[in-house]
Write an enzyme that holds these catalytic residues in place. Structure first.
Site, PDB file in Angstrom:
ATOM      1  N   GLU A  46       0.848  -1.191   0.000  1.00 49.55           N
ATOM      2  CA  GLU A  46       0.000   0.000   0.000  1.00 49.55           C
ATOM      3  C   GLU A  46       0.876   1.231   0.000  1.00 49.55           C
ATOM      4  O   GLU A  46       1.181   1.768  -1.053  1.00 49.55           O
ATOM      5  CB  GLU A  46      -0.943  -0.042   1.207  1.00 49.55           C
ATOM      6  CG  GLU A  46      -2.083   0.943   1.119  1.00 49.55           C
ATOM      7  CD  GLU A  46      -3.182   0.617   2.120  1.00 49.55           C
ATOM      8  OE1 GLU A  46      -4.075   1.452   2.273  1.00 49.55           O
ATOM      9  OE2 GLU A  46      -3.143  -0.459   2.743  1.00 49.55           O
ATOM     10  N   GLU A  78      -2.403   0.464  13.610  1.00 46.25           N
ATOM     11  CA  GLU A  78      -3.597   0.780  12.832  1.00 46.25           C
ATOM     12  C   GLU A  78      -4.868   0.456  13.615  1.00 46.25           C
ATOM     13  O   GLU A  78      -5.877   1.149  13.481  1.00 46.25           O
ATOM     14  CB  GLU A  78      -3.578  -0.015  11.531  1.00 46.25           C
ATOM     15  CG  GLU A  78      -4.738   0.268  10.594  1.00 46.25           C
ATOM     16  CD  GLU A  78      -4.611  -0.462   9.273  1.00 46.25           C
ATOM     17  OE1 GLU A  78      -5.338  -0.098   8.331  1.00 46.25           O
ATOM     18  OE2 GLU A  78      -3.785  -1.394   9.171  1.00 46.25           O
TER      19      GLU A  78
END
Length: 617
Positions: free
Chosen positions: A244, A503
């Site tokens: 990502e 996260e």
């Protein structure tokens, strides 16, 4: 070659690259000589046999190119090229191997003791053809084995073929996010001196410091800094390790205030906002990531609102009116976009949103919290419109239509949303003054937190949770959440040996299992936005005028800490706020380079630049 990016199925295409170069020097007779790229240049294959941002790098030190070839002229429009606008990405630190151990699976692993962004430099003596192969990971699994599933499809491999003799190598064209390396191949005994981690990030000046009497809180502060360093690599990436590493707008929007207190990030964000302006769609929509590599899909609330929030926060941090003026049209276009696409006047209805992303009150199987997406979107519609109004007033622009729009948004919001069902709904309604009765809404939030026994918020609610509580009298509850060590909390990951921000609150669960394999970064800076509450509320440092031309210091101590210190180096100089217990009193030491409003225990006074000490019960 193309590949599909999961889970959004956006086609990212690898393109050919060109080199535009110019060598400048002096001939033997002293005359200047310029050698620029043209069709007389030759090229050859290098010892870098493969390099890619996600899959890593393969290097063969014994490779010798057979021949040189004529270059291919790259016939493209060069007028679009501009000089580097952002901070240079550099090698900023070096970390020695802390420990080498063998896992239960029999694998040799090197631990650097810090989750970081960069690469490993190896030093060894070997024979030509010997091979070094390293894999990267952030965490070990429940059994103590090397864990890479959260990297998804990113191979993150480091392969080096040796030449004869003593040698060293570090990757040339890629980087990794990691704390651990697994030594898959290595000639001879694996020793700590063979490996050094090289830390890479944008070359920003550190400007903010936080210290306290609580060691876990100090580790959290350190983790926030490492999270910023690891993800501020030319653009504000969401994470540095998996397939990502994109400039997600939502992450940057909620963290920018903290970012600009920790570091001098003006040049860094000015570059990224120029990228955003270039990528803004014709209808004013903002891509989900900047630079936009995911096509024409537009952001929803909180993500696209970076177009309004980030320019304003940058202005408040540094006072650069020219930069605000440069971004003002982008801000207006974003608000106009919402006004155009909504299916209900003065509310934001009908678009796709991420909602309260990874909120803890999410229904089973969903990444989105239970807060109503259109309530969140409508609150952000009001926020972005209010920032256009503020920016226009600073710039002397006519923003009367946006003032009227804002009044109508607030009126429509209060008419439609008369009750709030989640913690995050209370937060967004109260924090931006959308609620009819802000104190009542904050009271409801506090009651929810106490009833739930914890925060239930995600990416949207969490950054403002403590702000809403403290602004409405719930300082003790805010501190309880900040200093809580049980899951979920900011300090829970610290108890699990985290060295960066996670996260997910439960990236690693209390029983040692993982949240998921598909979206579980251990270096994701967004929740580190809590630092702006520590700087601005606990220590009390905030700007009155943009760029801290005048400032405010309004500290709020807590019996749960013995002391707290905060420093912020502003454009005007360093502001310091310290408080500590002194017998049965609080002692406050404040240093300011500018005229400052000091507020303590409800009493306030304006002071000139200088050093001040106060006491209170």
């Amino acid at each position: 070659q193309g590949w599909q990016y999961s889970p959004y199925q956006a086609e990212l295409h690898k393109k050919n690259m060109g080199l535009l170069a110019q060598l400048e020097g002096n001939s033997e007779d002293g005359s200047a000589e310029v050698i620029a790229t043209d069709d007389t240049w030759l090229c050859e294959e290098s010892q870098v046999r493969f390099s890619e941002i996600y899959d890593g790098e393969t290097y063969d030190a014994s490779y010798v190119s057979a021949d040189k070839e004529a270059v291919e002229i790259y016939e493209e429009d060069m007028s679009v090229l501009i000089a580097q606008e952002g901070e240079d990405v550099r090698e900023m630190d070096r970390i020695s191997a802390r420990n080498i151990f063998v896992t239960p699976a029999g694998e040799t692993v090197v631990d650097f003791g810090q989750n970081l962004t960069g690469y490993v430099e190896i030093q060894l003596t070997a024979k030509a053809g010997d091979r070094v192969e390293l894999s990267h990971a952030e965490v070990m699994d429940q059994q103590g084995n090397f864990y890479t599933e959260n990297y998804r499809s990113a191979k993150a491999k480091y392969i080096y073929t040796c030449k004869d003799g003593q040698q060293s190598y570090k990757p040339k064209l890629t980087f990794f996010g990691f704390r651990y390396i697994r030594v898959d191949q290595f000639p001879g005994e694996v020793k700590p001196e063979n490996f050094t981690a090289v830390v890479v990030h944008s070359n920003m000046k550190r400007t903010g410091y936080l210290r306290s009497s609580n060691p876990l809180l100090n580790q959290l502060f350190d983790n926030i800094i490492w999270g910023q360093k690891g993800n501020f690599v030319d653009v504000p990436t969401d994470c540095p390790q998996r397939d990502e590493r994109l400039g997600w707008t939502g992450d940057a929007e909620i963290f920018i205030r903290t970012a600009c207190m920790n570091y001098d990030a003006e040049k860094f964000f000015a570059k990224w906002l120029a990228d955003m302006e270039a990528d803004q769609l014709p209808d004013g929509g903002i891509p989900m990531v900047v630079p936009n590599v995911m096509g024409d899909e537009e952001s929803g609330a909180a993500w696209g609102d970076a177009a309004a929030v980030c320019p304003w926060e940058l202005y408040m941090a540094y006072g650069n009116k020219d930069l605000l003026k440069k971004q003002f049209n982008m801000m207006k276009m974003w608000v106009n976009h919402i006004t155009t696409v909504t299916e209900e006047p003065y509310l934001w209805v009908g678009s796709r949103h991420f909602g309260d992303w990874v909120g803890l009150d999410a229904p089973y199987g969903s990444y989105k919290g239970s807060s109503r997406e259109e309530l969140i979107a409508s609150a952000y519609y009001g926020l972005s419109t209010s920032l256009v109004v503020k920016a226009g007033e600073v710039l002397g622009e006519d923003v009367s239509e946006y003032k009227e729009l804002l009044e109508n948004i607030i009126k429509a919001f209060r008419t439609k949303y008369t009750e709030y069902k989640t913690q995050t709904e209370c937060i967004v309604a109260a924090h931006w003054g959308m609620a009819e009765d802000v104190q009542k809404t904050a009271d409801q939030l506090a009651a929810m937190v106490k009833k739930d026994g914890q925060m239930m918020t995600g990416f949207v609610g969490t950054p403002y949770l403590l702000h809403v509580l403290s602004a409405n009298g719930y300082y003790d509850l805010a501190y309880e959440l900040l200093l809580r060590t049980e899951y979920p909390s900011w300090l829970y990951p610290v108890t699990k040996d985290a060295t960066t921000i996670w996260e997910h609150w439960d990236g690693t669960k209390p029983d040692g299992t993982f949240w998921s394999r598909d979206m579980n970064s251990y270096n994701h800076y967004a929740y580190g936005s809590v630092a702006d509450w520590v700087y601005q509320v606990a220590a009390g440092i905030s700007p009155v005028e943009a760029g801290y031309k005048t400032a405010k210091v309004a500290p709020h101590p807590s019996d749960q800490l013995e002391y707290l210190e905060a420093e912020v180096e502003t454009r005007q100089g360093r502001i310091i706020s310290r408080w500590k217990k002194k017998d049965d009193m609080w002692q406050y030491d404040i240093t300011t380079p500018v005229k400052t409003l000091i507020e303590i225990d409800g009493k306030s006074e304006w002071v000139e630049a200088g050093n001040y000490r106060y006491y209170s019960r």
